[in-house]
Design a protein around this motif. Structure first.
Motif, short mmCIF file in Angstrom:
data_model
loop_
_atom_site.label_atom_id
_atom_site.label_comp_id
_atom_site.label_asym_id
_atom_site.label_seq_id
_atom_site.Cartn_x
_atom_site.Cartn_y
_atom_site.Cartn_z
N LEU A 115 0.83 -1.20 0.00
CA LEU A 115 0.00 0.00 0.00
C LEU A 115 0.87 1.25 0.00
O LEU A 115 0.55 2.23 -0.68
CB LEU A 115 -0.93 -0.01 1.22
CG LEU A 115 -1.87 1.19 1.35
CD1 LEU A 115 -2.78 1.32 0.14
CD2 LEU A 115 -2.69 1.08 2.63
N LEU A 116 1.97 1.23 0.73
CA LEU A 116 2.85 2.39 0.78
C LEU A 116 3.41 2.71 -0.60
O LEU A 116 3.45 3.88 -1.01
CB LEU A 116 3.98 2.16 1.78
CG LEU A 116 4.92 3.35 2.03
CD1 LEU A 116 4.13 4.59 2.47
CD2 LEU A 116 5.98 2.99 3.06
N GLN A 117 3.83 1.71 -1.34
CA GLN A 117 4.37 1.94 -2.68
C GLN A 117 3.28 2.49 -3.61
O GLN A 117 3.55 3.34 -4.47
CB GLN A 117 4.95 0.65 -3.24
CG GLN A 117 6.20 0.18 -2.52
CD GLN A 117 7.32 1.22 -2.53
OE1 GLN A 117 7.62 1.81 -3.57
NE2 GLN A 117 7.91 1.47 -1.37
N LEU A 118 2.06 2.00 -3.45
CA LEU A 118 0.96 2.51 -4.26
C LEU A 118 0.69 3.98 -3.94
O LEU A 118 0.50 4.80 -4.85
CB LEU A 118 -0.30 1.68 -4.01
CG LEU A 118 -1.58 2.19 -4.69
CD1 LEU A 118 -1.42 2.20 -6.21
CD2 LEU A 118 -2.78 1.35 -4.28
N ILE A 119 0.68 4.32 -2.67
CA ILE A 119 0.45 5.71 -2.26
C ILE A 119 1.51 6.61 -2.89
O ILE A 119 1.20 7.69 -3.43
CB ILE A 119 0.47 5.84 -0.73
CG1 ILE A 119 -0.72 5.12 -0.11
CG2 ILE A 119 0.48 7.31 -0.30
CD1 ILE A 119 -0.63 4.93 1.38
#
Length: 434
Positions: free
Chosen positions: A211-215
Protein backbone atom coordinates in the motif's frame (compact mmCIF):
# COMPACT_ATOMS: atom_id res chain seq x y z
CA UNK A 1 -34.54 1.88 -29.63
CA UNK A 2 -32.05 2.00 -26.77
CA UNK A 3 -32.63 -0.34 -23.82
CA UNK A 4 -33.27 1.66 -20.64
CA UNK A 5 -31.27 0.62 -17.57
CA UNK A 6 -31.85 1.71 -13.94
CA UNK A 7 -29.17 1.03 -11.33
CA UNK A 8 -29.24 1.03 -7.52
CA UNK A 9 -26.41 0.49 -5.06
CA UNK A 10 -26.46 -0.88 -1.53
CA UNK A 11 -23.50 -1.05 0.81
CA UNK A 12 -19.92 0.12 0.81
CA UNK A 13 -17.75 2.40 -1.32
CA UNK A 14 -16.34 -0.64 -3.12
CA UNK A 15 -19.87 -1.56 -4.19
CA UNK A 16 -20.46 2.03 -5.31
CA UNK A 17 -17.29 1.96 -7.42
CA UNK A 18 -18.33 -1.31 -9.04
CA UNK A 19 -21.81 -0.03 -9.89
CA UNK A 20 -20.35 3.11 -11.47
CA UNK A 21 -17.99 0.92 -13.50
CA UNK A 22 -20.95 -1.17 -14.69
CA UNK A 23 -22.87 2.00 -15.58
CA UNK A 24 -19.92 3.22 -17.63
CA UNK A 25 -19.77 -0.12 -19.47
CA UNK A 26 -23.47 0.13 -20.28
CA UNK A 27 -23.23 3.73 -21.50
CA UNK A 28 -20.32 2.88 -23.77
CA UNK A 29 -22.31 -0.05 -25.17
CA UNK A 30 -25.24 2.20 -26.09
CA UNK A 31 -27.67 1.57 -23.22
CA UNK A 32 -29.65 4.54 -21.82
CA UNK A 33 -29.27 5.11 -18.07
CA UNK A 34 -32.54 6.18 -16.41
CA UNK A 35 -33.64 6.84 -12.80
CA UNK A 36 -34.53 3.89 -10.57
CA UNK A 37 -38.26 4.24 -11.22
CA UNK A 38 -41.00 2.57 -13.31
CA UNK A 39 -40.26 2.38 -17.01
CA UNK A 40 -36.82 0.77 -17.21
CA UNK A 41 -36.17 -2.32 -19.33
CA UNK A 42 -33.37 -3.55 -17.06
CA UNK A 43 -32.89 -3.03 -13.32
CA UNK A 44 -29.46 -3.69 -11.79
CA UNK A 45 -29.18 -3.83 -7.99
CA UNK A 46 -25.70 -4.16 -6.49
CA UNK A 47 -26.51 -5.90 -3.22
CA UNK A 48 -24.96 -6.01 0.25
CA UNK A 49 -24.89 -8.70 2.94
CA UNK A 50 -22.84 -7.17 5.75
CA UNK A 51 -25.82 -7.36 8.16
CA UNK A 52 -29.28 -8.93 8.31
CA UNK A 53 -30.70 -5.47 7.60
CA UNK A 54 -28.56 -5.27 4.45
CA UNK A 55 -29.95 -8.65 3.34
CA UNK A 56 -33.50 -7.41 3.88
CA UNK A 57 -32.88 -4.17 1.97
CA UNK A 58 -31.36 -6.15 -0.90
CA UNK A 59 -34.41 -8.40 -1.15
CA UNK A 60 -36.76 -5.42 -0.92
CA UNK A 61 -35.03 -3.53 -3.75
CA UNK A 62 -35.02 -6.60 -6.01
CA UNK A 63 -38.74 -7.16 -5.48
CA UNK A 64 -39.45 -3.42 -5.85
CA UNK A 65 -37.72 -3.47 -9.25
CA UNK A 66 -39.81 -6.39 -10.48
CA UNK A 67 -43.03 -4.68 -9.27
CA UNK A 68 -42.10 -1.47 -11.11
CA UNK A 69 -41.96 -3.42 -14.37
CA UNK A 70 -42.86 -7.13 -14.29
CA UNK A 71 -41.55 -7.49 -17.86
CA UNK A 72 -38.14 -5.97 -17.05
CA UNK A 73 -34.93 -7.94 -16.59
CA UNK A 74 -33.87 -7.77 -12.93
CA UNK A 75 -30.16 -8.28 -12.32
CA UNK A 76 -29.07 -9.10 -8.77
CA UNK A 77 -25.35 -8.43 -8.36
CA UNK A 78 -22.86 -8.63 -5.54
CA UNK A 79 -22.51 -9.88 -2.00
CA UNK A 80 -26.08 -10.79 -1.02
CA UNK A 81 -26.49 -13.10 -4.00
CA UNK A 82 -23.07 -14.59 -3.35
CA UNK A 83 -24.02 -15.37 0.27
CA UNK A 84 -27.60 -16.51 -0.38
CA UNK A 85 -27.03 -18.75 -3.38
CA UNK A 86 -29.95 -21.10 -2.69
CA UNK A 87 -32.45 -18.30 -2.05
CA UNK A 88 -31.65 -16.32 -5.18
CA UNK A 89 -31.75 -19.42 -7.38
CA UNK A 90 -35.49 -19.76 -6.70
CA UNK A 91 -36.47 -16.09 -6.25
CA UNK A 92 -38.91 -15.32 -9.09
CA UNK A 93 -38.08 -11.59 -8.93
CA UNK A 94 -34.52 -12.26 -10.10
CA UNK A 95 -33.72 -12.98 -13.75
CA UNK A 96 -29.93 -12.69 -13.73
CA UNK A 97 -27.51 -13.30 -10.87
CA UNK A 98 -24.17 -11.55 -11.18
CA UNK A 99 -21.95 -12.70 -8.34
CA UNK A 100 -18.75 -11.05 -7.24
CA UNK A 101 -15.99 -11.22 -9.85
CA UNK A 102 -18.67 -11.59 -12.58
CA UNK A 103 -19.59 -7.90 -12.83
CA UNK A 104 -16.99 -7.38 -15.52
CA UNK A 105 -19.05 -9.80 -17.67
CA UNK A 106 -22.27 -7.78 -17.41
CA UNK A 107 -22.58 -6.99 -21.12
CA UNK A 108 -21.88 -10.57 -22.17
CA UNK A 109 -24.40 -11.93 -19.68
CA UNK A 110 -27.12 -9.49 -20.82
CA UNK A 111 -26.60 -10.43 -24.47
CA UNK A 112 -26.63 -14.13 -23.65
CA UNK A 113 -29.83 -13.74 -21.62
CA UNK A 114 -31.49 -11.88 -24.49
CA UNK A 115 -30.59 -14.71 -26.88
CA UNK A 116 -31.65 -17.57 -24.61
CA UNK A 117 -34.61 -15.88 -22.83
CA UNK A 118 -33.94 -17.81 -19.67
CA UNK A 119 -32.62 -17.32 -16.18
CA UNK A 120 -28.86 -16.88 -15.83
CA UNK A 121 -27.87 -17.72 -12.28
CA UNK A 122 -24.23 -18.68 -12.52
CA UNK A 123 -21.94 -17.83 -9.60
CA UNK A 124 -18.17 -18.06 -9.27
CA UNK A 125 -16.81 -20.19 -6.40
CA UNK A 126 -14.78 -17.59 -4.51
CA UNK A 127 -13.29 -20.19 -2.19
CA UNK A 128 -10.85 -20.88 -5.01
CA UNK A 129 -8.21 -18.36 -6.16
CA UNK A 130 -9.51 -15.92 -8.77
CA UNK A 131 -7.98 -13.00 -10.63
CA UNK A 132 -8.70 -9.36 -9.82
CA UNK A 133 -11.86 -8.29 -11.61
CA UNK A 134 -11.22 -5.89 -14.50
CA UNK A 135 -13.42 -2.89 -13.69
CA UNK A 136 -12.32 0.70 -14.32
CA UNK A 137 -13.59 4.28 -14.47
CA UNK A 138 -12.90 7.47 -16.36
CA UNK A 139 -15.53 9.48 -14.43
CA UNK A 140 -17.68 9.03 -11.31
CA UNK A 141 -20.99 10.25 -9.94
CA UNK A 142 -19.13 12.77 -7.81
CA UNK A 143 -17.66 15.80 -9.52
CA UNK A 144 -14.55 16.43 -7.43
CA UNK A 145 -13.67 13.26 -5.50
CA UNK A 146 -12.98 9.85 -7.04
CA UNK A 147 -13.01 6.56 -5.16
CA UNK A 148 -10.46 4.06 -6.48
CA UNK A 149 -11.04 0.37 -5.84
CA UNK A 150 -7.52 -1.03 -5.60
CA UNK A 151 -8.07 -4.47 -4.08
CA UNK A 152 -10.76 -7.04 -3.40
CA UNK A 153 -11.22 -9.89 -0.96
CA UNK A 154 -10.08 -10.50 2.60
CA UNK A 155 -7.93 -13.13 4.34
CA UNK A 156 -8.68 -12.04 7.92
CA UNK A 157 -11.77 -14.15 8.74
CA UNK A 158 -12.95 -12.12 11.70
CA UNK A 159 -15.36 -14.38 13.55
CA UNK A 160 -18.36 -12.07 13.03
CA UNK A 161 -17.83 -11.30 9.34
CA UNK A 162 -19.29 -12.95 6.24
CA UNK A 163 -17.31 -10.84 3.75
CA UNK A 164 -14.34 -13.23 3.16
CA UNK A 165 -16.85 -15.88 2.12
CA UNK A 166 -18.64 -13.64 -0.40
CA UNK A 167 -15.65 -11.64 -1.67
CA UNK A 168 -13.01 -14.37 -1.66
CA UNK A 169 -9.29 -14.12 -0.90
CA UNK A 170 -7.19 -10.98 -1.27
CA UNK A 171 -6.39 -9.95 -4.82
CA UNK A 172 -4.77 -6.66 -5.70
CA UNK A 173 -5.17 -4.50 -8.74
CA UNK A 174 -1.88 -3.97 -10.55
CA UNK A 175 -0.28 -0.63 -9.79
CA UNK A 176 0.15 0.49 -13.46
CA UNK A 177 -3.61 0.02 -14.03
CA UNK A 178 -4.42 2.18 -10.98
CA UNK A 179 -1.99 4.88 -12.11
CA UNK A 180 -3.55 4.91 -15.59
CA UNK A 181 -7.03 5.27 -14.10
CA UNK A 182 -5.93 8.16 -11.87
CA UNK A 183 -4.43 9.93 -14.89
CA UNK A 184 -7.69 9.53 -16.83
CA UNK A 185 -9.68 10.90 -13.90
CA UNK A 186 -7.28 13.83 -13.49
CA UNK A 187 -7.82 14.68 -17.17
CA UNK A 188 -11.55 14.76 -16.41
CA UNK A 189 -11.08 17.27 -13.60
CA UNK A 190 -10.86 15.15 -10.45
CA UNK A 191 -8.49 16.44 -7.77
CA UNK A 192 -9.12 14.22 -4.74
CA UNK A 193 -8.67 10.44 -4.71
CA UNK A 194 -9.74 7.91 -2.09
CA UNK A 195 -7.92 4.57 -2.13
CA UNK A 196 -10.38 1.90 -1.06
CA UNK A 197 -10.85 -1.85 -1.00
CA UNK A 198 -12.42 -4.65 0.97
CA UNK A 199 -9.27 -4.92 3.11
CA UNK A 200 -7.11 -2.02 1.96
CA UNK A 201 -4.20 -2.79 4.30
CA UNK A 202 -3.68 -6.11 2.46
CA UNK A 203 -2.99 -4.38 -0.84
CA UNK A 204 0.00 -5.99 -2.54
CA UNK A 205 0.36 -9.12 -0.39
CA UNK A 206 -0.47 -11.26 -3.44
CA UNK A 207 1.76 -9.50 -5.96
CA UNK A 208 4.97 -8.29 -4.26
CA UNK A 209 3.65 -4.75 -3.84
CA UNK A 210 2.48 -2.69 -0.87
CA UNK A 211 0.00 0.00 0.00
CA UNK A 212 2.85 2.39 0.78
CA UNK A 213 4.37 1.94 -2.68
CA UNK A 214 0.96 2.51 -4.26
CA UNK A 215 0.45 5.71 -2.26
CA UNK A 216 3.85 6.98 -3.42
CA UNK A 217 2.98 6.22 -7.05
CA UNK A 218 -0.36 8.07 -6.90
CA UNK A 219 1.30 10.98 -5.09
CA UNK A 220 3.69 11.49 -8.02
CA UNK A 221 0.86 11.99 -10.55
CA UNK A 222 0.55 15.59 -11.69
CA UNK A 223 -2.90 17.01 -11.05
CA UNK A 224 -3.61 14.92 -7.96
CA UNK A 225 -4.19 17.41 -5.13
CA UNK A 226 -5.45 15.19 -2.32
CA UNK A 227 -5.15 11.52 -1.37
CA UNK A 228 -7.35 9.88 1.26
CA UNK A 229 -7.03 6.35 2.55
CA UNK A 230 -9.95 4.03 3.20
CA UNK A 231 -10.28 1.89 6.32
CA UNK A 232 -6.94 0.69 7.68
CA UNK A 233 -5.91 -2.07 10.07
CA UNK A 234 -3.90 -0.95 13.14
CA UNK A 235 -0.88 -3.11 12.33
CA UNK A 236 -0.13 -1.22 9.12
CA UNK A 237 0.43 1.93 11.20
CA UNK A 238 4.16 1.49 11.73
CA UNK A 239 6.76 4.21 12.29
CA UNK A 240 8.04 3.79 8.72
CA UNK A 241 4.55 3.95 7.21
CA UNK A 242 3.42 7.03 9.14
CA UNK A 243 6.73 8.89 8.81
CA UNK A 244 6.70 8.33 5.05
CA UNK A 245 3.10 9.39 4.38
CA UNK A 246 3.47 12.41 6.68
CA UNK A 247 6.15 13.70 4.30
CA UNK A 248 3.72 13.60 1.37
CA UNK A 249 1.94 16.93 0.91
CA UNK A 250 -1.11 15.41 -0.80
CA UNK A 251 -2.02 13.00 2.02
CA UNK A 252 -5.08 14.12 3.97
CA UNK A 253 -4.74 13.81 7.77
CA UNK A 254 -7.94 11.80 8.00
CA UNK A 255 -7.53 8.17 9.03
CA UNK A 256 -10.09 5.46 9.70
CA UNK A 257 -8.67 2.75 11.97
CA UNK A 258 -11.06 -0.12 12.68
CA UNK A 259 -11.18 -0.80 16.43
CA UNK A 260 -14.28 -3.00 16.96
CA UNK A 261 -13.43 -3.44 20.67
CA UNK A 262 -11.09 -1.92 23.22
CA UNK A 263 -10.89 -5.16 25.19
CA UNK A 264 -8.23 -7.75 24.38
CA UNK A 265 -10.43 -10.71 25.36
CA UNK A 266 -13.20 -9.51 23.01
CA UNK A 267 -10.69 -8.82 20.23
CA UNK A 268 -9.42 -12.37 20.55
CA UNK A 269 -12.94 -13.83 20.25
CA UNK A 270 -13.45 -11.60 17.22
CA UNK A 271 -10.21 -12.94 15.70
CA UNK A 272 -8.91 -9.39 15.33
CA UNK A 273 -5.14 -9.59 14.90
CA UNK A 274 -4.01 -6.80 17.22
CA UNK A 275 -4.25 -5.80 20.85
CA UNK A 276 -5.78 -2.71 22.39
CA UNK A 277 -2.27 -1.42 23.14
CA UNK A 278 -1.16 -1.88 19.52
CA UNK A 279 -4.17 0.15 18.47
CA UNK A 280 -3.31 2.92 20.94
CA UNK A 281 0.29 2.90 19.69
CA UNK A 282 -0.95 3.41 16.12
CA UNK A 283 -3.06 6.41 17.14
CA UNK A 284 -0.07 7.87 19.01
CA UNK A 285 2.12 7.51 15.90
CA UNK A 286 -0.41 9.33 13.73
CA UNK A 287 -0.56 12.17 16.24
CA UNK A 288 3.22 12.25 16.47
CA UNK A 289 3.63 12.93 12.74
CA UNK A 290 0.39 14.80 11.89
CA UNK A 291 -0.92 17.92 13.57
CA UNK A 292 -4.43 17.27 14.89
CA UNK A 293 -5.34 14.39 12.52
CA UNK A 294 -8.97 13.31 12.24
CA UNK A 295 -9.13 9.76 13.60
CA UNK A 296 -12.31 7.78 13.02
CA UNK A 297 -13.26 4.22 13.91
CA UNK A 298 -15.85 1.44 14.03
CA UNK A 299 -16.95 -0.29 17.24
CA UNK A 300 -19.18 -3.33 17.70
CA UNK A 301 -21.18 -3.51 20.92
CA UNK A 302 -22.81 -6.64 22.31
CA UNK A 303 -20.44 -9.17 20.77
CA UNK A 304 -21.09 -12.66 22.19
CA UNK A 305 -19.99 -12.97 25.83
CA UNK A 306 -19.20 -9.24 26.13
CA UNK A 307 -19.38 -8.56 29.88
CA UNK A 308 -19.97 -5.21 31.53
CA UNK A 309 -16.23 -5.08 32.28
CA UNK A 310 -15.34 -5.75 28.64
CA UNK A 311 -17.76 -3.09 27.46
CA UNK A 312 -16.31 -0.63 29.97
CA UNK A 313 -12.82 -1.35 28.57
CA UNK A 314 -14.10 -0.31 25.12
CA UNK A 315 -15.82 2.79 26.47
CA UNK A 316 -12.71 3.87 28.40
CA UNK A 317 -10.48 3.33 25.37
CA UNK A 318 -12.74 5.37 23.10
CA UNK A 319 -12.71 8.13 25.69
CA UNK A 320 -8.91 8.08 25.89
CA UNK A 321 -8.33 8.15 22.10
CA UNK A 322 -10.65 11.12 21.55
CA UNK A 323 -11.88 10.27 18.04
CA UNK A 324 -13.30 12.67 15.49
CA UNK A 325 -16.04 10.18 14.62
CA UNK A 326 -17.01 6.84 16.13
CA UNK A 327 -19.35 4.58 14.16
CA UNK A 328 -21.22 2.28 16.55
CA UNK A 329 -22.77 -1.01 15.43
CA UNK A 330 -24.80 -3.47 17.46
CA UNK A 331 -23.52 -6.99 16.85
CA UNK A 332 -25.59 -8.72 14.18
CA UNK A 333 -25.50 -12.51 13.86
CA UNK A 334 -24.48 -13.73 10.42
CA UNK A 335 -25.23 -17.30 9.44
CA UNK A 336 -22.05 -19.04 8.32
CA UNK A 337 -19.72 -17.21 10.71
CA UNK A 338 -18.11 -18.60 13.87
CA UNK A 339 -19.60 -15.91 16.09
CA UNK A 340 -23.09 -17.03 15.10
CA UNK A 341 -22.43 -20.33 16.89
CA UNK A 342 -20.88 -18.82 20.02
CA UNK A 343 -22.54 -19.17 23.38
CA UNK A 344 -23.37 -16.07 25.39
CA UNK A 345 -25.33 -14.09 22.80
CA UNK A 346 -26.19 -10.67 24.24
CA UNK A 347 -29.86 -9.59 24.54
CA UNK A 348 -30.94 -6.83 22.16
CA UNK A 349 -31.90 -4.45 24.97
CA UNK A 350 -28.38 -4.70 26.41
CA UNK A 351 -26.85 -4.02 22.98
CA UNK A 352 -29.13 -1.01 22.57
CA UNK A 353 -28.19 0.45 25.97
CA UNK A 354 -24.47 0.04 25.33
CA UNK A 355 -24.85 1.50 21.86
CA UNK A 356 -26.54 4.64 23.22
CA UNK A 357 -23.70 5.19 25.70
CA UNK A 358 -21.04 5.09 22.98
CA UNK A 359 -23.09 7.15 20.52
CA UNK A 360 -23.43 9.91 23.13
CA UNK A 361 -19.70 9.76 23.84
CA UNK A 362 -18.97 9.93 20.10
CA UNK A 363 -21.13 13.06 19.71
CA UNK A 364 -19.26 14.81 22.52
CA UNK A 365 -15.88 13.92 21.02
CA UNK A 366 -16.88 15.06 17.53
CA UNK A 367 -18.04 18.42 18.88
CA UNK A 368 -14.76 18.85 20.78
CA UNK A 369 -12.71 17.95 17.69
CA UNK A 370 -14.61 20.40 15.51
CA UNK A 371 -14.41 23.28 18.00
CA UNK A 372 -10.62 23.14 17.72
CA UNK A 373 -10.97 24.67 14.22
CA UNK A 374 -13.06 27.70 15.21
CA UNK A 375 -11.22 30.83 14.08
CA UNK A 376 -8.62 28.83 12.13
CA UNK A 377 -7.75 28.94 8.44
CA UNK A 378 -8.39 25.67 6.62
CA UNK A 379 -8.07 24.34 3.08
CA UNK A 380 -11.45 23.45 1.54
CA UNK A 381 -12.27 21.59 -1.66
CA UNK A 382 -15.72 22.80 -2.67
CA UNK A 383 -18.03 20.30 -4.34
CA UNK A 384 -21.60 21.45 -4.78
CA UNK A 385 -24.33 23.84 -3.73
CA UNK A 386 -26.86 22.88 -1.08
CA UNK A 387 -29.66 24.53 0.84
CA UNK A 388 -29.29 24.87 4.61
CA UNK A 389 -32.14 26.43 6.58
CA UNK A 390 -33.58 28.06 3.50
CA UNK A 391 -30.32 29.52 2.20
CA UNK A 392 -28.02 28.26 -0.55
CA UNK A 393 -24.34 27.65 0.27
CA UNK A 394 -21.34 26.17 -1.46
CA UNK A 395 -20.41 22.97 0.39
CA UNK A 396 -16.95 21.42 0.63
CA UNK A 397 -14.63 19.47 2.89
CA UNK A 398 -11.36 20.23 4.60
CA UNK A 399 -8.39 17.90 4.42
CA UNK A 400 -9.62 16.43 7.73
CA UNK A 401 -13.01 15.82 6.07
CA UNK A 402 -14.82 18.48 8.06
CA UNK A 403 -17.89 19.77 6.24
CA UNK A 404 -17.82 23.50 5.47
CA UNK A 405 -20.33 25.94 3.95
CA UNK A 406 -19.51 29.23 2.24
CA UNK A 407 -21.99 32.01 1.50
CA UNK A 408 -20.86 33.40 -1.85
CA UNK A 409 -22.16 33.97 -5.38
CA UNK A 410 -18.79 32.87 -6.82
CA UNK A 411 -18.84 29.50 -8.60
CA UNK A 412 -16.71 27.33 -6.33
CA UNK A 413 -17.33 23.91 -7.88
CA UNK A 414 -14.11 21.86 -7.76
CA UNK A 415 -12.16 24.84 -6.39
CA UNK A 416 -9.68 24.60 -3.54
CA UNK A 417 -9.79 27.67 -1.29
CA UNK A 418 -8.42 28.77 2.07
CA UNK A 419 -11.24 29.79 4.39
CA UNK A 420 -11.49 30.97 7.97
CA UNK A 421 -13.88 29.01 10.17
CA UNK A 422 -16.31 31.33 11.89
CA UNK A 423 -18.83 29.03 13.55
CA UNK A 424 -21.55 26.51 12.75
CA UNK A 425 -24.29 27.00 10.19
CA UNK A 426 -25.92 23.82 11.57
CA UNK A 427 -24.81 20.80 13.61
CA UNK A 428 -21.74 19.27 12.02
CA UNK A 429 -21.34 21.96 9.34
CA UNK A 430 -19.00 24.96 9.64
CA UNK A 431 -19.54 28.36 8.10
CA UNK A 432 -16.43 29.95 6.66
CA UNK A 433 -15.26 33.22 5.10
CA UNK A 434 -13.12 32.92 1.96
Amino acid sequence: MKMKVALHNLGCKVNAYELEAMQQMLEQAGYEIVPFAPGADIYIINTCTVTNIADRKSRQMLHKAKKMNPDAIVVAAGCYVQAKKDEVQIDPAIDIVLGNNKKQDLLTVLRQYDREKGQDKELIDLKRPVEYENLQLSSTGEHTRAYLKVQDGCNQFCSYCIIPYVRGRVRSRRRPEIVDEVKRLVENGYQEFVLTGIHLSSYGVDCEDSLLQLILAVHEIEGVKRIRLGSLEPRIITEEFVKTISSLSKICPHFHLSLQSGCDATLKRMNRRYTAQEYLDGCALLRKYFEHPALTTDVIVGFPQESEEEFEASRAMIESVDFYETHIFKYSRREGTRADQMEGQIPEQVKAARSHILIDLGRQQKQKFMEYYLGRNVEILFEEQAEIRGKTYWIGHTREYLKVAADTKENLENCIKIGKIGGFVEDGVFICAI
